[in-house]
Enzyme design. Structure first.
Site, PDB file in Angstrom:
ATOM      1  N   TYR A   1      13.990   2.538  11.350  1.00 13.67           N
ATOM      2  CA  TYR A   1      13.226   1.377  11.795  1.00 13.67           C
ATOM      3  C   TYR A   1      14.166   0.399  12.500  1.00 13.67           C
ATOM      4  CZ  TYR A   1       9.122   2.488   8.849  1.00 13.67           C
ATOM      5  OH  TYR A   1       8.021   3.069   8.282  1.00 13.67           O
TER       6      TYR A   1
ATOM      7  N   ARG B   1       4.340  -2.310  19.763  1.00 14.25           N
ATOM      8  CA  ARG B   1       4.465  -0.883  19.458  1.00 14.25           C
ATOM      9  C   ARG B   1       3.107  -0.219  19.241  1.00 14.25           C
ATOM     10  NH1 ARG B   1       6.340  -0.081  13.865  1.00 14.25           N
ATOM     11  NH2 ARG B   1       4.183   0.424  13.398  1.00 14.25           N
TER      12      ARG B   1
ATOM     13  N   HIS C   1       4.734 -10.655   1.870  1.00 12.69           N
ATOM     14  CA  HIS C   1       5.290  -9.708   2.834  1.00 12.69           C
ATOM     15  C   HIS C   1       6.603 -10.190   3.428  1.00 12.69           C
ATOM     16  CE1 HIS C   1       5.104  -7.301   6.719  1.00 12.69           C
ATOM     17  NE2 HIS C   1       4.888  -6.370   5.819  1.00 12.69           N
TER      18      HIS C   1
ATOM     19  N   ARG D   1       0.814  -1.218   0.000  1.00 13.22           N
ATOM     20  CA  ARG D   1       0.000   0.000   0.000  1.00 13.22           C
ATOM     21  C   ARG D   1       0.849   1.270   0.000  1.00 13.22           C
ATOM     22  NH1 ARG D   1      -4.006  -0.847   4.079  1.00 13.22           N
ATOM     23  NH2 ARG D   1      -5.420  -1.543   2.462  1.00 13.22           N
TER      24      ARG D   1
END
Length: 725
Positions: free
Chosen positions: A483, A579, A450, A420
């Site tokens: 990240y 998170r 993924h 996306r």
């Protein structure tokens, strides 16, 4: 380290909630409201005095960007369901319409809080010589400067649009920000309505001339209002307001699309024209003009938000000035692992020595890029395979794959078109790879791919050796700087065979039977995790130590939550670091007595997915079963995506994950919120001047165990009870 007190601290006394039926949907927390709670935590970092000023401005912008995407996708989807009359409840029992009511109330409060935070930050910035000047406060010199800047840098990009029978209301794209104008000309007072789109190609904050050491800005819309006479000669502004549009940005793809790439190119154009899901307008907008905009955009009252302050808070990211390092985080340079340095940068030699786990961004992601670049240049490499879910626009990884293909190597790239907001970039990358001669595949129509795997096959003597990289994050050198993710490098034969089977599955639909160290969704990953939870339940019932540590971005899959509830009730001690979204309610007597949940939000975005099971020995322990994964514990990841769960068997890597990474996350105080049984998140107050352990700071200061070279892992500073005080 295994005896550190903080790992065995008493758990809070579970709370009795008599009104909560442990078999009812009330045992789950709502996904959307939990996400909003996460974004409140992000916004709180913008108020955290321990965070440098301009980094707080960045957190404010991130919270606004997050909320935009939430409306673009999640709220858009719920809106569509509600408008279709769908009353199917979510796991927590709320229907789409009921969720929208609660989201709307919460999001309005969040947006107002963003305005309050912006006002406070603006005052603080002014004391630091960063000023946003109001339109009525500019000087004569400023006006002269802006007149030239407007003509040279703004006017050529503008498209003022009258609204009358000959000029229908224009299309306003997603994220479009505009001025709505009620104009009046001369003595005859001829009226004209107009819309002036504010171009996204120009910075929202225009710089004004400043003395050395000062930074002065004015908002672009104020510049436009100062120069309306240049856009509408002879007219004066009688009334005006600003508005911003958010549209449905989800994609629908025909299941039987003959050409997936072409179908996505068409769908991306449709996204731009999605229905409006939120219209934000400035407070006290003239009623008649506001009604014109609402009617033309087909916006209902509940989709309208009137806001006093700055609309489009996301643009405050422009105020994060690189030339004010005193107001930013101290510079941090990621480490190159010592073992790689010992081998003069030769990744294959470093991996041959022993499995290696890198913790990004503390260890540089350049090692992943180097791994693939070295493979592309190595004449002994015969094949490279790589999954690409998200990557940078000018990706050195894609360049390496193209170079390898052009050099005659067999290169296979799995490009996920359904990532996306990265669909367009991925289409461009796939075209580039195809032109170089690489085999490009797009995975499955029904499932996103993924998983993050790179496989390099190298001829060494009379045999072929497979070097494999398994990651928890994307092959994206830019996001890898902020990240926190794990990169596991190995030339283990079983892990190499497993990786090859996964690639065969992605390219040829050949189901990967006989996997030795991997589990794959949507087939075996979830069942493997459930089996490990059931193992811990059995250990607890047998009177043995039973413990689970897990870290992820989101936990909402109902079967996983219920399994954790059963484990808690059996006496398994469970600590979760989540998170973002959490659908589990911890610390409820009789339901989740033995479960603690915390969220770490700070300088880096927590992204790695880890699961540790005591295996009858508690945690930490060398006999624990330890896994890393690309998958969160969400329905989409476990049931509708291709993901991989990798069991780690190398002792040093296991110790690094359990005794460094997980232990430090659990010990963190400085950046942690703890989820309460009543669904609120609480942060331990930290007195000014006192030390609070930060896992991010610990990782920046201490090298990872498996990346050590000739010095040996024994010399790595360990996390001790003293560090956590």
């Amino acid at each position: 380290m295994s005896d550190a007190d903080f790992l065995h601290s008493p758990r809070p006394k579970p709370v009795e909630l008599p009104e909560l039926d442990p078999t009812s949907p009330d045992r789950f927390l709502n996904r959307e409201l939990s996400w909003l709670a996460f974004n409140w935590r992000v916004l709180e970092e913008a108020e955290n005095p321990r965070v440098p000023l301009l980094e707080r401005v960045r957190f404010l912008s991130i919270s606004a960007s997050n909320l935009d995407e939430f409306y673009n996708v999640r709220v858009a989807g719920l809106r569509e369901l509600a408008m279709a009359g769908n009353t199917t409840p979510a796991a927590d029992g709320l229907t789409p319409a009921q969720q929208l009511v609660k989201i709307n109330e919460n999001a309005r409060r969040l947006m107002q809080r963003q305005q309050d935070v912006y006002a406070a930050l603006r005052d603080e910035m002014e004391t630091a010589d960063i000023c946003i000047v109001a339109r009525d406060k500019i000087t004569k010199e400023d006006k002269g400067y802006l007149a030239d800047a407007f003509l040279d840098k703004v006017f050529p990009v503008l498209s003022p649009l009258a609204i009358d029978p000959a000029h229908p209301f224009p299309f306003i794209a997603n994220l479009g920000y505009c001025l709505a104008l009620q104009l009046e000309r001369g003595k005859e007072k001829k009226s004209l309505q107009a819309v002036l789109p504010i171009p996204q190609q120009i910075n929202r904050f225009m710089r004004l001339p400043s003395e050395e050491g000062q930074h002065r800005f004015i908002l672009l819309e104020d510049v436009l209002l100062l120069h309306i006479d240049s856009l509408f000669p002879g007219y004066k502004v009688r009334d005006h307001f600003s508005f911003r549009v958010l549209r449905d940005s989800d994609l629908e793809v025909e299941e039987e699309a003959e050409d997936l790439v072409r179908e996505f190119e068409v769908a991306l154009k449709r996204r731009r024209r999605g229905e409006v899901v939120r219209l934000t307008v400035s407070k006290d907008a003239p009623q008649a003009l506001k009604r014109v905009v609402m009617d033309e955009l087909h916006v209902r009252e509940d989709e309208l938000i009137e806001m006093h302050g700055m609309i489009g808070i996301v643009d405050t990211k422009e105020l994060v000035l690189g030339d004010r390092p005193d107001l930013l985080w101290p510079t941090f340079t990621p480490r190159v692992p010592e073992r790689v340095q010992d081998h003069d940068g030769d990744m294959f030699a470093a991996i041959r020595q022993k499995d290696m786990l890198l913790h990004h961004p503390y260890e540089t992601f350049d090692m992943v890029v180097r791994f693939l670049k070295q493979a592309a240049a190595d004449p002994n490499v015969v094949a490279i395979k790589n999954t690409l879910y998200r990557t940078s626009s000018n990706s050195p990884i894609v360049d390496a794959l193209c170079e390898a293909a052009e050099d005659g190597k067999s290169v296979t790239a799995l490009v996920e078109l359904k990532a996306r907001f990265d669909e367009a970039a991925n289409i461009r990358q796939s075209r580039k790879l195809e032109r170089s001669g690489a085999h490009v595949v797009y995975g499955f129509l029904d499932w996103k791919t993924h998983t993050k795997i790179a496989s390099v096959v190298r001829r060494e003597g009379d045999k072929l050796v497979t070097y494999t990289h398994y990651g928890t994050g994307n092959y994206h050198p830019i996001t890898a700087k902020i990240y926190t993710d794990l990169s596991f490098f190995t030339c283990d034969l079983a892990l190499g065979r497993d990786g090859s089977k996964v690639f065969n599955y992605l390219s040829g639909y050949a189901f990967p039977e006989g996997l030795e160290n991997l589990s794959i969704s949507p087939h075996t990953l979830k069942s493997t995790l459930l089996e490990r939870i059931e193992d811990e339940i059995a250990f607890a019932k047998a009177g043995k130590p039973a413990q689970i540590w897990a870290k992820m971005n989101a936990l909402i899959e109902a079967d996983m939550i219920d399994a954790l509830y059963r484990a808690s009730q059996a006496g398994v001690q469970i600590d979760l670091v989540i998170r973002g979204i959490c659908g589990l309610r911890p610390g409820v007597k009789g339901l989740s007595d033995n479960i603690r949940v915390k969220s770490v939000v700070g300088r880096f975005l927590e992204h790695s997915r880890i699961a540790c099971f005591g295996n009858g020995h508690g945690l930490p322990h060398k006999k624990a079963r330890v896994y890393i994964s690309s998958a969160d514990w969400m329905g989409r990841n476990l049931n509708r995506r291709v993901e991989v769960l990798v069991e780690i068997k190398n002792d040093t890597v296991k110790a690094q994950i359990v005794s460094q990474i997980m232990a430090a996350n659990l010990a963190d105080v400085a950046q942690s919120w703890v989820l309460q049984p009543d669904t609120t998140w609480e942060r331990k107050p930290i007195e000014e001047g006192t030390f609070a352990f930060s896992c991010h700071r610990f990782f920046m200061e201490n090298p990872s165990l498996s990346g050590r070279g000739s010095a040996g892992a024994a010399d790595v500073p360990q996390l001790t009870h003293t560090d956590a005080d």
